[in-house]
Scaffold this motif. Structure first.
Motif, short mmCIF file in Angstrom:
data_model
loop_
_atom_site.label_atom_id
_atom_site.label_comp_id
_atom_site.label_asym_id
_atom_site.label_seq_id
_atom_site.Cartn_x
_atom_site.Cartn_y
_atom_site.Cartn_z
N ASP A 89 -2.70 -20.71 40.86
CA ASP A 89 -3.42 -21.29 40.90
C ASP A 89 -4.53 -20.65 41.50
O ASP A 89 -4.21 -21.14 42.62
CB ASP A 89 -3.56 -23.15 40.70
CG ASP A 89 -3.04 -23.05 41.70
OD1 ASP A 89 -2.37 -23.09 42.61
OD2 ASP A 89 -3.67 -24.51 41.93
N SER A 90 -5.46 -20.44 40.76
CA SER A 90 -7.06 -20.24 41.64
C SER A 90 -8.09 -20.99 41.52
O SER A 90 -7.98 -21.64 40.20
CB SER A 90 -6.94 -18.60 41.15
OG SER A 90 -6.39 -17.95 41.73
N PRO A 91 -9.07 -21.09 41.91
CA PRO A 91 -10.45 -22.06 41.73
C PRO A 91 -11.48 -21.23 40.35
O PRO A 91 -10.89 -20.06 40.33
CB PRO A 91 -11.19 -21.73 42.79
CG PRO A 91 -10.15 -21.63 43.55
CD PRO A 91 -9.30 -20.60 43.80
N LYS A 113 -15.18 -27.66 37.35
CA LYS A 113 -14.39 -27.05 38.24
C LYS A 113 -13.65 -27.55 38.75
O LYS A 113 -12.74 -28.93 38.31
CB LYS A 113 -15.09 -28.13 39.65
CG LYS A 113 -16.67 -27.01 40.07
CD LYS A 113 -17.45 -27.38 40.96
CE LYS A 113 -17.67 -29.13 41.05
NZ LYS A 113 -18.44 -29.38 42.83
N TYR A 114 -12.44 -26.55 38.95
CA TYR A 114 -11.11 -26.83 39.24
C TYR A 114 -11.03 -25.92 40.28
O TYR A 114 -11.27 -24.32 40.77
CB TYR A 114 -9.81 -25.64 37.67
CG TYR A 114 -9.11 -25.54 38.86
CD1 TYR A 114 -8.36 -26.80 38.06
CD2 TYR A 114 -7.92 -24.79 39.92
CE1 TYR A 114 -6.33 -26.66 38.80
CE2 TYR A 114 -6.66 -24.88 39.77
CZ TYR A 114 -6.07 -25.80 39.37
OH TYR A 114 -4.80 -26.03 39.81
N GLY A 115 -10.58 -26.67 42.26
CA GLY A 115 -10.50 -26.45 43.14
C GLY A 115 -11.67 -26.36 43.65
O GLY A 115 -13.19 -26.25 42.30
N GLY A 116 -11.77 -25.95 44.90
CA GLY A 116 -13.22 -26.03 45.72
C GLY A 116 -13.38 -24.84 45.45
O GLY A 116 -13.65 -23.16 45.64
N MET A 117 -15.08 -24.47 44.42
CA MET A 117 -15.00 -22.57 44.82
C MET A 117 -16.64 -22.64 45.06
O MET A 117 -17.48 -23.37 45.22
CB MET A 117 -16.09 -23.03 42.78
CG MET A 117 -15.16 -23.23 41.91
SD MET A 117 -15.14 -23.23 40.15
CE MET A 117 -16.27 -22.06 39.88
N ARG A 244 -8.94 -13.19 41.97
CA ARG A 244 -7.74 -14.17 42.67
C ARG A 244 -6.62 -13.75 43.77
O ARG A 244 -5.59 -13.65 43.09
CB ARG A 244 -7.04 -14.00 40.55
CG ARG A 244 -7.64 -15.66 40.09
CD ARG A 244 -7.10 -15.16 37.93
NE ARG A 244 -6.88 -14.39 37.65
CZ ARG A 244 -7.85 -13.49 37.06
NH1 ARG A 244 -8.97 -13.57 37.01
NH2 ARG A 244 -7.09 -12.38 36.30
N GLU A 282 -4.90 -25.37 44.65
CA GLU A 282 -6.38 -25.95 44.96
C GLU A 282 -6.91 -27.17 44.07
O GLU A 282 -7.72 -27.18 44.98
CB GLU A 282 -7.30 -24.47 44.02
CG GLU A 282 -6.75 -23.23 43.64
CD GLU A 282 -6.72 -22.61 45.65
OE1 GLU A 282 -7.50 -23.48 46.21
OE2 GLU A 282 -6.76 -21.82 45.72
N VAL A 283 -5.71 -27.64 43.51
CA VAL A 283 -6.54 -29.08 43.43
C VAL A 283 -5.32 -30.27 44.28
O VAL A 283 -5.38 -31.16 43.65
CB VAL A 283 -6.69 -30.01 42.23
CG1 VAL A 283 -7.91 -28.84 41.65
CG2 VAL A 283 -5.13 -29.40 41.49
N HIS A 421 -11.75 -17.71 47.33
CA HIS A 421 -12.41 -18.81 46.45
C HIS A 421 -14.05 -18.53 45.91
O HIS A 421 -14.35 -18.97 44.72
CB HIS A 421 -12.64 -20.43 46.86
CG HIS A 421 -11.46 -21.08 47.16
ND1 HIS A 421 -11.06 -22.59 47.90
CD2 HIS A 421 -10.10 -20.57 47.31
CE1 HIS A 421 -10.32 -22.48 47.88
NE2 HIS A 421 -9.35 -21.60 47.60
#
Length: 445
Positions: A89-91, A113-117, A244, A282-283, A421
């Protein structure tokens, strides 16, 4: 082309950029790795069925279609597990259910948001949507998963003109819900599921109309992704940029090393060779398919049981095992050198990075790093060290999470990169080749 350009554009780095292009979501990445394993003679297993494994066999198993563990069993009686783990996975932006936001002359997608972007670089880029779609299948409550990708520029997040934001270059706190919803159309009655049905119908050569497909669509896990392709750049093509890179660069380069080692197997080996790619790093990894799940532990135990060994045999094998946690590292940024440690500041194209942290956010210690340094020395691969600037809080990765379930000696490594990110990250063109060589040596040692 100069000789240096030819050297930097090595075939493995090209393969990695191609893999990333074909992997707009974690589901696509895992499918691509599974296809690579099949082409290498690996047999697919299911967690829902009993396993009948054989010495010398090669297998892989997936969970949630977004995590995959591949393994090769030695012909000899196995004594340990040799594991490399990364993440798929990636932000980015995850599309919400019922995402249509209509008003002010257009329809936008409601995303979260998915992850620290890093948010700012997402403005003014060509975007698309990909992931998986779940549809009705047979009777009862069974569902069919389909990989999905619009595969074209379908959305964008335009910046506000400088004329309306005179202080834009002085720093601006982004209101995510208001400012980061991608514009997708001017249609007032736009329906994403209908558009998905039309795309599925088109991909199916019109065998089933969109009107018939639409009621079959139950839900989806979709992500907005950057459509810019990976490329070489620099005066001598010494850099690469791509979406990514964190962490598909590690996922695929370690897989190449794994495949090479299995292909050129050591007949005298006594380790089960394992290549793992987990979702949701990422989460926090706390999902049934993340590093904080039982996926790795379950797989190792089932290998042990299927080969006729008992619980104590398993514990002995784990105690003799080694895990390489491969997740990209921060490179020294020439404009922000004060953010790096005073001494341990990895550079792009400087080789594999071993990561340390006193608070145990990374698993590396004197023993595990020493062992990995020997592997890199034997593979003729340069090594760098990363530690945080003591005034700057760092991140963490899946190594210490994995070892909380399977207590193995472990080292955290990565490849140095900039703009971690961001939707378009940069790294060194030569470093991926170092990872391939080191992983091939690790699996064969």
């Amino acid at each position: 082309m100069s000789e240096s350009k030819t050297e930097n554009k090595n075939e493995n780095t090209k393969k990695i950029l191609g893999f990333i292009k074909e992997s707009p979501s974690c589901f696509h990445a895992v499918k691509k790795i599974a296809d690579e394993m099949k082409s290498c003679g690996f047999t697919e297993l299911s967690e829902k069925e009993k396993w009948n494994l054989s010495a010398g066999g090669k297998y892989f198993v997936t969970r949630n279609s977004s995590s995959i563990i591949s393994f090769a069993i030695p012909k000899n009686d196995f004594k340990s597990f040799r594991i490399v783990a990364s993440h798929s996975d990636s932000p980015g932006f995850k599309v919400k259910e019922n995402p249509e936001l209509c008003g002010n002359g257009c329809t936008r997608l409601n995303v979260e948001k998915y992850g620290g972007m890093l948010l700012a670089p997402w403005f003014d880029r060509p975007l698309s949507v990909a992931g998986r779609v779940c549809m009705k299948s047979g009777s009862g409550f069974a569902v069919e998963e389909r990989l999905f990708d619009f595969g074209r520029d379908i959305a964008m997040i335009p910046s506000l003109a400088i004329h309306f934001a005179r202080d834009a270059n002085d720093g601006h706190k982004i209101n995510f819900q208001n400012e980061m919803m991608p514009i997708i159309t001017t249609e007032k009655d736009f329906n994403l599921k209908k558009k998905i049905a039309e795309k599925i119908s088109f991909d199916g050569n019109g065998k089933q109309s969109a009107e018939k497909i639409l009621p079959e669509i139950l839900s989806y896990d979709l992500f907005v992704y950057n459509r810019d392709e990976g490329k070489f750049w620099g005066a001598n093509d010494e850099f690469i940029s791509s979406p990514r890179l964190d962490d598909l660069e590690c996922a695929f380069s370690t897989m190449i090393g794994f495949a090479e080692a299995v292909k050129n197997e050591n007949a005298d080996g006594n380790s089960v060779l394992i290549h793992a790619v987990f979702d949701n790093e990422e989460v926090g990894s706390s999902s049934r398919q993340g590093a904080n799940s039982t996926f790795l532990e379950d797989t190792l135990k089932r290998i042990n049981l299927s080969l006729g060994k008992n619980d104590e045999d398993y514990m002995v094998a784990v105690a003799n095992s080694f895990l390489v946690s491969a997740d990209n590292a921060h490179a020294l940024h020439p404009s922000f050198a004060d953010k790096s440690d005073l001494i341990n500041r990895p550079k792009v194209n400087g080789g594999i990075v071993i990561k340390f942290n006193a608070s145990q956010k990374y698993t590396s210690d004197a023993v595990s790093s020493g062992m990995f340094k020997r592997i890199c020395e034997n593979a003729n691969v340069p090594v760098q060290i990363f530690t945080n600037n003591s005034n700057v809080a760092g991140g963490s990765t899946l190594g210490n999470i994995s070892t909380s379930h399977v207590s193995v000696l472990s080292v955290d490594i990565g490849l140095a990169q900039w703009a971690m990110h961001s939707p378009y990250e940069s790294a060194g063109a030569a470093d991926a080749e170092s990872m391939v060589r080191a992983m091939s040596e690790f699996y064969r040692a």
